[in-house]
Design a protein around this motif. Structure first.
Motif, PDB file in Angstrom:
ATOM      1  N   ASP A  36       0.820  -1.207   0.000  1.00 28.09           N
ATOM      2  CA  ASP A  36       0.000   0.000   0.000  1.00 28.09           C
ATOM      3  C   ASP A  36       0.860   1.266   0.000  1.00 28.09           C
ATOM      4  O   ASP A  36       2.088   1.207   0.030  1.00 28.09           O
ATOM      5  N   GLY A  37       0.163   2.410  -0.025  1.00 26.69           N
ATOM      6  CA  GLY A  37       0.846   3.694  -0.058  1.00 26.69           C
ATOM      7  C   GLY A  37       1.690   3.964   1.173  1.00 26.69           C
ATOM      8  O   GLY A  37       2.748   4.588   1.083  1.00 26.69           O
ATOM      9  N   GLU A  38       1.250   3.498   2.324  1.00 26.90           N
ATOM     10  CA  GLU A  38       2.021   3.706   3.550  1.00 26.90           C
ATOM     11  C   GLU A  38       3.390   3.026   3.439  1.00 26.90           C
ATOM     12  O   GLU A  38       4.412   3.600   3.818  1.00 26.90           O
ATOM     13  N   VAL A  43       9.372   3.261   2.196  1.00 24.52           N
ATOM     14  CA  VAL A  43      10.493   2.982   1.287  1.00 24.52           C
ATOM     15  C   VAL A  43      11.110   4.293   0.827  1.00 24.52           C
ATOM     16  O   VAL A  43      12.338   4.463   0.859  1.00 24.52           O
ATOM     17  N   LEU A  44      10.277   5.235   0.436  1.00 29.79           N
ATOM     18  CA  LEU A  44      10.763   6.547  -0.005  1.00 29.79           C
ATOM     19  C   LEU A  44      11.568   7.224   1.097  1.00 29.79           C
ATOM     20  O   LEU A  44      12.664   7.738   0.854  1.00 29.79           O
ATOM     21  N   VAL A  54      14.042  10.195  -4.358  1.00 24.13           N
ATOM     22  CA  VAL A  54      13.019   9.709  -5.283  1.00 24.13           C
ATOM     23  C   VAL A  54      11.730  10.452  -4.981  1.00 24.13           C
ATOM     24  O   VAL A  54      11.610  11.099  -3.942  1.00 24.13           O
ATOM     25  N   ARG A  55      10.798  10.367  -5.883  1.00 21.00           N
ATOM     26  CA  ARG A  55       9.500  11.020  -5.695  1.00 21.00           C
ATOM     27  C   ARG A  55       8.420   9.962  -5.578  1.00 21.00           C
ATOM     28  O   ARG A  55       8.678   8.779  -5.756  1.00 21.00           O
ATOM     29  N   MET A  56       7.219  10.438  -5.343  1.00 27.01           N
ATOM     30  CA  MET A  56       6.107   9.514  -5.189  1.00 27.01           C
ATOM     31  C   MET A  56       4.832  10.144  -5.731  1.00 27.01           C
ATOM     32  O   MET A  56       4.513  11.275  -5.371  1.00 27.01           O
ATOM     33  N   LEU A  62      -1.784   4.831  -7.445  1.00 23.77           N
ATOM     34  CA  LEU A  62      -0.371   5.023  -7.763  1.00 23.77           C
ATOM     35  C   LEU A  62       0.472   5.362  -6.548  1.00 23.77           C
ATOM     36  O   LEU A  62       1.696   5.356  -6.622  1.00 23.77           O
ATOM     37  N   ASP A  63      -0.146   5.634  -5.401  1.00 25.35           N
ATOM     38  CA  ASP A  63       0.638   5.950  -4.216  1.00 25.35           C
ATOM     39  C   ASP A  63       1.361   4.729  -3.664  1.00 25.35           C
ATOM     40  O   ASP A  63       2.150   4.834  -2.743  1.00 25.35           O
TER      41      ASP A  63
END
Length: 92
Positions: A36-38, A43-44, A54-56, A62-63
């Protein structure tokens, strides 16, 4: 040519870590973190702590991805070293 080579290298690095990329023709690759996004945000954050910017994408679904820009061979070597550590720490 350098962007195409960098995208291929990012795909190899991420595949070696069990992640999938979303096909790209841009100067970046979206990498599906598989959760999931969390988790993707962890990771980011871990990559940032290791000096990898990196971006998100911010919108679901897509999150669950991170966006890695094409870089130099030296920058991609840093990514190759940092990604396994970031994934391991984010999973805890």
């Amino acid at each position: 040519r350098s962007v195409v080579a960098a995208r291929a290298e990012i795909a190899e690095i991420t595949a070696a870590n069990g992640l999938a990329v979303i096909e790209s023709s841009a100067n970046f690759v979206a990498v599906d973190c598989g959760r999931d996004g969390e988790y993707a945000r962890r990771v980011l954050a871990e990559l940032a702590a290791l000096g990898v910017f990196v971006r998100m994408p911010g919108v679901a679904p897509l999150d669950r991805c991170i966006r890695i820009s094409a870089g130099t061979p030296a920058q991609l070597a840093v990514l190759a070293q940092a990604l396994p550590r970031a994934l391991q720490t984010a999973a805890q």
